[in-house]
Design an enzyme around this catalytic site. Structure first.
Site, PDB file in Angstrom:
ATOM      1  N   ASP A  21      -7.936   2.690  -2.775  1.00 26.92           N
ATOM      2  CA  ASP A  21      -8.623   3.170  -1.315  1.00 26.92           C
ATOM      3  C   ASP A  21      -8.951   4.697  -1.451  1.00 26.92           C
ATOM      4  OD1 ASP A  21      -8.526   4.102   1.374  1.00 26.92           O
ATOM      5  OD2 ASP A  21      -6.901   2.901   1.748  1.00 26.92           O
ATOM      6  N   ASP A  46       0.983  -1.208   0.025  1.00 22.91           N
ATOM      7  CA  ASP A  46      -0.141   0.001  -0.297  1.00 22.91           C
ATOM      8  C   ASP A  46       0.868   1.217  -0.040  1.00 22.91           C
ATOM      9  OD1 ASP A  46      -1.893   2.069   0.237  1.00 22.91           O
ATOM     10  OD2 ASP A  46      -2.591   1.148   2.259  1.00 22.91           O
ATOM     11  N   GLU A  77      -1.986  -1.306  -3.747  1.00 18.31           N
ATOM     12  CA  GLU A  77      -3.000  -0.428  -3.262  1.00 18.31           C
ATOM     13  C   GLU A  77      -2.468   1.071  -3.424  1.00 18.31           C
ATOM     14  OE1 GLU A  77      -4.342  -1.504   0.524  1.00 18.31           O
ATOM     15  OE2 GLU A  77      -5.297   0.459   1.057  1.00 18.31           O
TER      16      GLU A  77
HETATM   17  O1  OSB Z   1      -4.356   3.201   3.834  1.00 19.84           O
HETATM   18  O2  OSB Z   1      -5.078   1.443   4.736  1.00 19.84           O
HETATM   19  C1  OSB Z   1      -4.537   2.611   4.734  1.00 19.84           C
HETATM   20  C2  OSB Z   1      -3.831   3.693   8.399  1.00 19.84           C
HETATM   21  C3  OSB Z   1      -4.188   4.915   8.236  1.00 19.84           C
HETATM   22  C4  OSB Z   1      -4.526   5.606   7.229  1.00 19.84           C
HETATM   23  C5  OSB Z   1      -4.495   4.781   5.920  1.00 19.84           C
HETATM   24  C6  OSB Z   1      -4.288   3.383   6.238  1.00 19.84           C
HETATM   25  C7  OSB Z   1      -3.975   2.741   7.407  1.00 19.84           C
HETATM   26  C8  OSB Z   1      -3.901   1.293   7.494  1.00 19.84           C
HETATM   27  C9  OSB Z   1      -4.402   0.840   8.673  1.00 19.84           C
HETATM   28  O3  OSB Z   1      -3.446   0.499   6.618  1.00 19.84           O
HETATM   29  C10 OSB Z   1      -4.802  -0.462   8.911  1.00 19.84           C
HETATM   30  C11 OSB Z   1      -5.153  -1.070  10.303  1.00 19.84           C
HETATM   31  O4  OSB Z   1      -6.110  -0.033  10.836  1.00 19.84           O
HETATM   32  O5  OSB Z   1      -4.852  -1.854  10.530  1.00 19.84           O
HETATM   33 MG    MG Z   2      -4.753   2.277   1.918  1.00 20.08          MG
END
Ligand code: OSB
Ligand code: MG
Length: 372
Positions: free
Chosen positions: A242, A192, A217
């Site tokens: 996302d 990601d 991602e």
């Molecule tokens: O992009 O999924 C994301 C946390 C903060 C902001 C964006 C993201 C995330 C995470 C956290 O990937 C995943 C989790 O809560 O375990």
């Molecule tokens: Mg993400």
């Protein structure tokens, strides 16, 4: 019929067990906005606004959400009867742009209130079918490929069904290679980028095809679809969007443009459950897998995510780590746990299926305001 009588806002602070770094910033202490909604019918539920402290994931922050809730959201919905939570969602869309995380906190709470009123679990009320949901972990950017590989190995040993690595330019190919070597070929891996790349870096992104990733991602900026479509046309790894997906219309555009082949649904990002379910339904009808993303939620926000992820189209593991991964002590009882890489969906008690520890919240509250 459902009518909100009060919305009680509280900001609490919870220390993460370890700092979480993504390409656009690091979080060590989570500032969390909790809402307690009460209805004219005499029920009450807790909900969580997932906005973070700084506008580095989307433009919203906990402070803008607080303002939007006080000024525009609460006045629109308090004391007004709605037939269904979808009608409340609609009332928050008309001539009212953005502020989706702030809106979602009230909208999702209304679904929970409706579930309580009907005497069913939130999962059941949403149309969920699963009794257990596969769990993945999202691991923040580390200082070295070796450190990341060690953390990934620990996570795989604990049973996580998907290992997602945060990447950024300069912390990508070497890191992913080290983890793939450490985990072997059979573990589901994803990366990601949180919008850290530009199309000029497409050659580097194309090299990720060597590592048999479940998905890449959000490489490019939130809102973009066209550049993602160009990248998807030249790489084999499925792109998952996302930040770019803010509604079911955007999800439809993604599918039509082939800008991505998987959607990460975070109900906060899309304004709540009405849009989340619409995106789920659309993706299901178009054969696009979805999964539930996370925002480092407390156990309150997690209850909403777990309920959503019990819908049948959520066919990939969600970022739904157990409480102990994030916090020394969560604010719900029982805490969220994982067994064999699965989280149990509460389906017997009405509503969220976890109790909120009011004392723990009172201890950590830094500001509060009751809106009536
Ligand atoms: O992009 O999924 C994301 C946390 C903060 C902001 C964006 C993201 C995330 C995470 C956290 O990937 C995943 C989790 O809560 O375990
Ligand atoms: Mg993400």
């Amino acid at each position: 019929m459902i009518e909100l009588r009060t919305i009680h806002l509280r900001e609490i602070r919870l220390d993460l067990r370890e700092p979480f770094r993504i390409s656009s910033g690091v979080v060590s202490e989570r500032r969390i906005l909790l809402l307690e909604l009460s209805s004219r019918e005499g029920h009450s539920v807790w909900s969580e606004c997932v906005a973070m402290e700084r506008p580095n994931y989307t433009s919203e922050t906990i402070d803008t959400a607080w303002l939007a809730l006080e000024r525009w959201i609460a006045p629109r919905v308090l004391g007004r009867p709605f037939d269904h939570p979808r009608d409340l969602a609609y009332a928050l869309e008309v001539d009212f742009r953005g502020h989706r995380m702030a809106k979602a906190a009230v909208e999702m709470g209304t679904w929970a209130l409706a579930a309580v009123q009907e005497g069913v679990s939130l999962s059941t009320y949403l149309g969920g079918e699963r009794h257990r949901v596969e769990t993945g972990i999202s691991i923040g950017i580390q200082h070295s490929p070796d450190t990341l590989a060690r953390k990934a190995r620990e996570a795989a040993a604990r049973g996580y069904r998907k290992i997602k690595l945060k990447i950024e330019p300069g912390a990508d190919l070497d890191y992913v290679r080290a983890v793939r070597q450490a985990l072997g070929p059979n573990v589901h891996m994803a990366v990601d980028a949180n919008a850290a790349y530009t199309p000029e870096q497409a050659d580097d992104l194309a090299r990720l095809d060597d590592f048999d990733l479940l998905m890449l991602e959000q490489p490019f900026e939130g809102g973009d679809l066209v550049r993602h479509a160009r990248l998807q046309a030249r790489i084999a790894t499925p792109i998952c969007l996302d930040e770019s997906i803010t509604s079911s219309a955007r999800a439809q555009d993604m599918v039509d443009l082939d800008a991505g082949r998987i959607v990460n649904i975070k109900p906060g990002r899309v304004g709540g459950f009405s849009q989340s379910v619409a995106i789920h339904d659309l993706c299901r009808s178009r054969g696009v897998p979805v999964w539930c993303g996370g925002m480092l939620e407390s156990g309150v926000g997690r209850a909403y995510n777990v309920a959503l992820a019990s819908l049948p189209g959520f066919t990939l593991p969600g970022d739904l780590s157990p409480s102990a991964r994030y916090w020394a002590r969560d604010i719900v009882e029982p805490e969220w746990t994982m067994e064999d890489g699965l989280v149990q969906v509460p389906r017997t008690d009405p509503g969220l299926g976890v109790a909120v520890n009011v004392d723990a919240i009172a201890d950590r509250t830094v500001r509060e305001r009751r809106l009536a």
